[in-house]
Design a protein around this motif. Structure first.
Motif, PDB file in Angstrom:
ATOM      1  N   LEU A  76      -4.720   8.564   0.059  1.00  0.00           N
ATOM      2  CA  LEU A  76      -4.665   9.090  -1.267  1.00  0.00           C
ATOM      3  C   LEU A  76      -4.771   7.908  -2.247  1.00  0.00           C
ATOM      4  O   LEU A  76      -4.370   6.970  -1.925  1.00  0.00           O
ATOM      5  N   HIS A  77      -4.980   8.518  -3.533  1.00  0.00           N
ATOM      6  CA  HIS A  77      -5.124   7.677  -4.827  1.00  0.00           C
ATOM      7  C   HIS A  77      -5.782   6.411  -4.687  1.00  0.00           C
ATOM      8  O   HIS A  77      -5.496   5.414  -5.368  1.00  0.00           O
ATOM      9  N   LYS A  78      -6.738   6.523  -3.889  1.00  0.00           N
ATOM     10  CA  LYS A  78      -7.608   5.186  -3.550  1.00  0.00           C
ATOM     11  C   LYS A  78      -9.186   5.444  -4.011  1.00  0.00           C
ATOM     12  O   LYS A  78     -10.110   4.610  -4.103  1.00  0.00           O
TER      13      LYS A  78
ATOM     14  N   ASN B   2     -12.731   5.583  -0.479  1.00  0.00           N
ATOM     15  CA  ASN B   2     -12.637   6.537   0.702  1.00  0.00           C
ATOM     16  C   ASN B   2     -14.020   6.794   1.463  1.00  0.00           C
ATOM     17  O   ASN B   2     -14.210   7.146   2.801  1.00  0.00           O
ATOM     18  N   LEU B   3     -14.972   6.984   0.650  1.00  0.00           N
ATOM     19  CA  LEU B   3     -16.180   7.242   1.081  1.00  0.00           C
ATOM     20  C   LEU B   3     -16.687   6.053   2.152  1.00  0.00           C
ATOM     21  O   LEU B   3     -17.159   6.082   3.238  1.00  0.00           O
ATOM     22  N   GLY B   4     -16.568   4.718   1.376  1.00  0.00           N
ATOM     23  CA  GLY B   4     -16.987   3.666   2.229  1.00  0.00           C
ATOM     24  C   GLY B   4     -16.149   3.364   3.483  1.00  0.00           C
ATOM     25  O   GLY B   4     -16.770   3.039   4.457  1.00  0.00           O
TER      26      GLY B   4
ATOM     27  N   TRP C 167      -0.205  -3.862  -7.811  1.00  0.00           N
ATOM     28  CA  TRP C 167      -1.219  -2.924  -7.921  1.00  0.00           C
ATOM     29  C   TRP C 167      -0.910  -1.925  -8.982  1.00  0.00           C
ATOM     30  O   TRP C 167      -0.081  -1.007  -8.459  1.00  0.00           O
ATOM     31  N   ARG C 168      -1.141  -1.578 -10.069  1.00  0.00           N
ATOM     32  CA  ARG C 168      -0.926  -0.732 -11.176  1.00  0.00           C
ATOM     33  C   ARG C 168      -1.088   0.574 -10.649  1.00  0.00           C
ATOM     34  O   ARG C 168      -0.406   1.289 -10.981  1.00  0.00           O
ATOM     35  N   PRO C 169      -2.500   0.923 -10.220  1.00  0.00           N
ATOM     36  CA  PRO C 169      -2.430   2.469  -9.852  1.00  0.00           C
ATOM     37  C   PRO C 169      -1.263   2.761  -8.723  1.00  0.00           C
ATOM     38  O   PRO C 169      -0.699   3.980  -8.955  1.00  0.00           O
TER      39      PRO C 169
ATOM     40  N   GLN D  23       0.858  -1.166   0.016  1.00  0.00           N
ATOM     41  CA  GLN D  23      -0.017   0.101  -0.138  1.00  0.00           C
ATOM     42  C   GLN D  23       0.915   1.195   0.220  1.00  0.00           C
ATOM     43  O   GLN D  23       1.623   1.540   0.936  1.00  0.00           O
ATOM     44  N   ALA D  24       0.855   1.942  -0.994  1.00  0.00           N
ATOM     45  CA  ALA D  24       1.646   3.367  -1.213  1.00  0.00           C
ATOM     46  C   ALA D  24       1.352   4.289  -0.396  1.00  0.00           C
ATOM     47  O   ALA D  24       1.961   5.206  -0.081  1.00  0.00           O
TER      48      ALA D  24
END
Length: 260
Positions: A179-181, A186-188, A240-242, A174-175
Protein backbone atom coordinates in the motif's frame (compact mmCIF):
# COMPACT_ATOMS: atom_id res chain seq x y z
CA UNK A 1 31.38 15.50 46.31
CA UNK A 2 34.97 16.21 45.31
CA UNK A 3 36.91 13.93 42.97
CA UNK A 4 40.68 14.19 42.83
CA UNK A 5 42.74 13.19 39.82
CA UNK A 6 46.29 14.10 38.93
CA UNK A 7 45.22 14.60 35.32
CA UNK A 8 41.82 16.08 34.43
CA UNK A 9 40.70 15.18 30.93
CA UNK A 10 37.47 15.77 28.98
CA UNK A 11 36.83 12.03 29.25
CA UNK A 12 37.01 12.15 33.04
CA UNK A 13 34.75 15.20 33.23
CA UNK A 14 32.24 13.51 30.95
CA UNK A 15 31.97 10.26 32.87
CA UNK A 16 32.04 12.02 36.25
CA UNK A 17 29.10 14.13 35.10
CA UNK A 18 27.28 11.05 33.88
CA UNK A 19 27.73 9.16 37.16
CA UNK A 20 26.78 12.24 39.15
CA UNK A 21 23.57 12.69 37.17
CA UNK A 22 22.59 9.03 37.37
CA UNK A 23 23.57 8.28 40.96
CA UNK A 24 24.03 11.28 43.21
CA UNK A 25 21.81 14.12 44.37
CA UNK A 26 24.80 16.46 44.23
CA UNK A 27 27.33 17.11 41.45
CA UNK A 28 30.80 15.60 41.39
CA UNK A 29 33.37 18.40 41.24
CA UNK A 30 36.69 17.37 39.69
CA UNK A 31 39.97 18.83 40.91
CA UNK A 32 43.71 18.29 40.49
CA UNK A 33 44.50 20.40 43.58
CA UNK A 34 45.64 17.83 46.11
CA UNK A 35 45.77 20.27 49.02
CA UNK A 36 42.19 21.40 48.42
CA UNK A 37 41.14 17.78 48.15
CA UNK A 38 42.82 16.75 51.40
CA UNK A 39 41.23 19.62 53.34
CA UNK A 40 37.80 19.24 51.76
CA UNK A 41 35.04 18.77 54.33
CA UNK A 42 32.74 16.32 52.62
CA UNK A 43 32.64 13.13 50.55
CA UNK A 44 35.80 12.61 48.52
CA UNK A 45 36.79 10.20 45.75
CA UNK A 46 40.49 9.71 45.22
CA UNK A 47 40.89 8.75 41.57
CA UNK A 48 44.66 8.43 41.49
CA UNK A 49 47.48 5.99 42.02
CA UNK A 50 48.38 7.72 45.30
CA UNK A 51 46.89 6.44 48.55
CA UNK A 52 45.30 9.36 50.44
CA UNK A 53 43.95 8.21 53.84
CA UNK A 54 40.34 8.90 54.76
CA UNK A 55 39.03 8.97 51.20
CA UNK A 56 37.11 6.65 48.91
CA UNK A 57 39.71 5.40 46.48
CA UNK A 58 39.35 4.13 42.93
CA UNK A 59 42.64 3.27 41.25
CA UNK A 60 42.54 4.40 37.61
CA UNK A 61 43.58 2.66 34.41
CA UNK A 62 45.09 4.86 31.65
CA UNK A 63 41.98 5.06 29.42
CA UNK A 64 40.55 8.37 30.66
CA UNK A 65 43.91 10.14 30.55
CA UNK A 66 44.54 9.08 26.95
CA UNK A 67 43.70 11.33 24.00
CA UNK A 68 43.82 8.74 21.22
CA UNK A 69 41.56 5.79 20.41
CA UNK A 70 43.39 2.49 20.62
CA UNK A 71 42.55 -1.16 21.38
CA UNK A 72 42.19 -1.83 25.09
CA UNK A 73 43.47 -4.88 26.90
CA UNK A 74 40.24 -6.09 28.53
CA UNK A 75 39.93 -9.13 30.76
CA UNK A 76 36.51 -9.66 32.34
CA UNK A 77 35.88 -11.06 35.80
CA UNK A 78 32.86 -11.65 38.03
CA UNK A 79 31.72 -8.93 40.42
CA UNK A 80 28.55 -9.58 42.44
CA UNK A 81 27.47 -12.16 39.88
CA UNK A 82 27.97 -9.84 36.89
CA UNK A 83 30.79 -9.07 34.51
CA UNK A 84 33.27 -6.25 35.12
CA UNK A 85 36.63 -5.26 33.67
CA UNK A 86 39.56 -2.89 34.23
CA UNK A 87 40.31 -4.55 37.58
CA UNK A 88 42.45 -2.37 39.86
CA UNK A 89 41.82 -1.95 43.58
CA UNK A 90 41.04 0.46 46.38
CA UNK A 91 37.53 0.76 47.80
CA UNK A 92 36.12 -0.52 44.52
CA UNK A 93 37.52 -3.57 42.72
CA UNK A 94 37.68 -2.02 39.24
CA UNK A 95 37.90 1.35 37.51
CA UNK A 96 34.18 2.02 37.14
CA UNK A 97 34.86 5.41 35.56
CA UNK A 98 36.90 3.97 32.70
CA UNK A 99 34.73 0.87 32.28
CA UNK A 100 31.55 2.97 32.15
CA UNK A 101 33.15 5.36 29.66
CA UNK A 102 34.14 2.42 27.46
CA UNK A 103 30.58 1.09 27.32
CA UNK A 104 28.42 4.22 27.20
CA UNK A 105 30.52 5.90 24.49
CA UNK A 106 30.65 2.68 22.43
CA UNK A 107 34.43 3.04 22.40
CA UNK A 108 35.00 -0.20 20.53
CA UNK A 109 32.88 0.99 17.59
CA UNK A 110 35.47 3.69 16.89
CA UNK A 111 38.14 1.05 16.39
CA UNK A 112 38.59 -0.90 13.11
CA UNK A 113 35.86 -3.52 12.99
CA UNK A 114 33.92 -5.90 10.79
CA UNK A 115 30.59 -4.55 9.53
CA UNK A 116 27.33 -6.42 9.16
CA UNK A 117 25.34 -6.81 5.94
CA UNK A 118 23.92 -3.30 6.36
CA UNK A 119 27.30 -1.64 6.84
CA UNK A 120 26.88 -1.24 10.59
CA UNK A 121 28.97 -2.36 13.52
CA UNK A 122 28.29 -6.09 13.91
CA UNK A 123 27.05 -6.79 17.43
CA UNK A 124 28.91 -10.10 17.41
CA UNK A 125 32.16 -8.10 17.52
CA UNK A 126 31.23 -6.40 20.78
CA UNK A 127 32.59 -7.18 24.21
CA UNK A 128 29.02 -7.39 25.48
CA UNK A 129 28.17 -10.16 23.03
CA UNK A 130 31.35 -12.12 23.65
CA UNK A 131 30.99 -11.89 27.44
CA UNK A 132 27.23 -12.51 27.53
CA UNK A 133 25.90 -9.19 28.85
CA UNK A 134 24.50 -7.67 25.64
CA UNK A 135 20.97 -7.62 27.06
CA UNK A 136 21.97 -6.46 30.55
CA UNK A 137 22.13 -2.80 31.71
CA UNK A 138 25.55 -3.47 33.16
CA UNK A 139 26.55 0.14 33.90
CA UNK A 140 23.35 0.62 35.90
CA UNK A 141 24.17 -2.42 38.02
CA UNK A 142 27.69 -1.10 38.54
CA UNK A 143 26.26 2.19 39.79
CA UNK A 144 24.17 0.31 42.35
CA UNK A 145 27.33 -1.45 43.53
CA UNK A 146 29.14 1.90 43.70
CA UNK A 147 26.27 3.33 45.73
CA UNK A 148 26.63 0.60 48.36
CA UNK A 149 30.40 1.02 48.47
CA UNK A 150 30.09 4.80 48.93
CA UNK A 151 27.47 4.37 51.64
CA UNK A 152 29.88 2.18 53.58
CA UNK A 153 32.38 5.06 53.70
CA UNK A 154 29.94 8.02 53.71
CA UNK A 155 26.66 6.87 55.35
CA UNK A 156 25.09 10.35 55.15
CA UNK A 157 25.61 10.70 51.42
CA UNK A 158 22.33 11.49 49.61
CA UNK A 159 21.63 9.52 46.45
CA UNK A 160 19.30 10.28 43.57
CA UNK A 161 16.06 8.32 43.40
CA UNK A 162 15.97 6.51 40.04
CA UNK A 163 13.28 7.86 37.71
CA UNK A 164 12.39 5.34 35.01
CA UNK A 165 10.57 6.33 31.84
CA UNK A 166 9.83 4.04 28.92
CA UNK A 167 9.50 5.69 25.50
CA UNK A 168 8.95 3.20 22.64
CA UNK A 169 10.59 4.24 19.37
CA UNK A 170 10.22 2.78 15.89
CA UNK A 171 12.63 3.19 12.99
CA UNK A 172 10.45 2.65 9.92
CA UNK A 173 12.17 1.73 6.68
CA UNK A 174 9.02 0.43 4.98
CA UNK A 175 5.66 1.15 6.55
CA UNK A 176 3.77 -1.03 4.07
CA UNK A 177 4.60 -3.90 1.80
CA UNK A 178 2.20 -2.91 -1.01
CA UNK A 179 0.00 0.00 0.00
CA UNK A 180 0.83 3.71 -0.41
CA UNK A 181 3.57 3.04 -2.98
CA UNK A 182 1.85 4.37 -6.09
CA UNK A 183 0.56 2.54 -9.14
CA UNK A 184 3.88 2.71 -11.04
CA UNK A 185 5.85 0.88 -8.36
CA UNK A 186 3.14 -1.69 -7.83
CA UNK A 187 2.72 -2.30 -11.56
CA UNK A 188 6.46 -2.74 -12.07
CA UNK A 189 6.73 -5.08 -9.08
CA UNK A 190 3.71 -7.07 -10.22
CA UNK A 191 5.15 -7.53 -13.74
CA UNK A 192 8.46 -8.63 -12.23
CA UNK A 193 6.68 -11.18 -10.02
CA UNK A 194 4.69 -12.39 -13.04
CA UNK A 195 7.82 -12.90 -15.15
CA UNK A 196 9.77 -14.58 -12.34
CA UNK A 197 6.90 -16.88 -11.44
CA UNK A 198 6.34 -15.61 -7.90
CA UNK A 199 2.65 -16.40 -8.05
CA UNK A 200 1.90 -16.40 -4.32
CA UNK A 201 3.45 -12.97 -3.85
CA UNK A 202 1.61 -11.62 -6.90
CA UNK A 203 -1.69 -12.98 -5.57
CA UNK A 204 -0.99 -11.43 -2.20
CA UNK A 205 -0.17 -8.05 -3.75
CA UNK A 206 -3.38 -8.02 -5.82
CA UNK A 207 -5.49 -9.07 -2.84
CA UNK A 208 -4.06 -6.28 -0.71
CA UNK A 209 -4.48 -3.63 -3.41
CA UNK A 210 -8.08 -4.77 -4.01
CA UNK A 211 -8.83 -4.52 -0.27
CA UNK A 212 -9.45 -8.25 0.18
CA UNK A 213 -6.44 -8.77 2.45
CA UNK A 214 -4.57 -6.74 5.00
CA UNK A 215 -1.12 -5.47 4.09
CA UNK A 216 1.41 -7.84 5.75
CA UNK A 217 3.23 -4.88 7.31
CA UNK A 218 0.02 -3.36 8.69
CA UNK A 219 0.39 -3.73 12.47
CA UNK A 220 -0.68 -0.18 13.25
CA UNK A 221 -4.03 -0.82 14.92
CA UNK A 222 -2.36 -3.37 17.15
CA UNK A 223 0.38 -0.87 18.03
CA UNK A 224 -2.12 1.90 18.71
CA UNK A 225 -4.13 -0.42 20.95
CA UNK A 226 -1.00 -1.48 22.81
CA UNK A 227 0.11 2.12 23.36
CA UNK A 228 -3.35 3.13 24.57
CA UNK A 229 -3.54 0.18 26.95
CA UNK A 230 -0.07 0.80 28.38
CA UNK A 231 -0.43 4.62 28.30
CA UNK A 232 2.68 5.02 26.21
CA UNK A 233 3.72 7.87 23.94
CA UNK A 234 5.49 6.35 20.93
CA UNK A 235 7.96 8.03 18.59
CA UNK A 236 8.29 7.03 14.94
CA UNK A 237 11.28 7.77 12.74
CA UNK A 238 11.32 7.60 8.96
CA UNK A 239 13.44 9.18 6.22
CA UNK A 240 10.65 8.78 3.62
CA UNK A 241 8.10 11.59 3.81
CA UNK A 242 5.18 9.65 2.26
CA UNK A 243 5.58 7.14 5.07
CA UNK A 244 5.30 9.95 7.61
CA UNK A 245 2.17 11.39 5.99
CA UNK A 246 0.52 8.00 5.61
CA UNK A 247 1.40 6.93 9.16
CA UNK A 248 -0.13 10.01 10.75
CA UNK A 249 -3.17 9.59 8.54
CA UNK A 250 -4.03 6.12 9.78
CA UNK A 251 -3.30 6.68 13.44
CA UNK A 252 -6.36 6.89 15.65
CA UNK A 253 -4.77 9.47 17.96
CA UNK A 254 -2.07 12.15 17.75
CA UNK A 255 1.27 10.46 17.26
CA UNK A 256 4.58 12.37 17.37
CA UNK A 257 6.39 11.51 14.16
CA UNK A 258 10.01 12.50 13.72
CA UNK A 259 11.57 12.52 10.25
CA UNK A 260 15.25 11.73 10.46
Amino acid sequence: MLLYSEHISPRLRYVAGFISKELLALPIRVTSDKEAFVTHDGPRINYSAENIPGTFRIIPVPLLSETNISPQNISCFEHHGRKAFFATGGNFPFDIFAASFYLITRYEEWLPHEKDEYGRYAHTNSLAWKEGFLGIPLVNYWLLDLKEALKAVYPNLVFRHPDFKFAPTYDIDQAWSYLHKGWRRNLGAALKELVSGKWSRLQQRLAVLQGRRKDPFDAYEWLDGLHLYCRLKPYYFSSWRPVVRAWTGISRRPVPVCSS
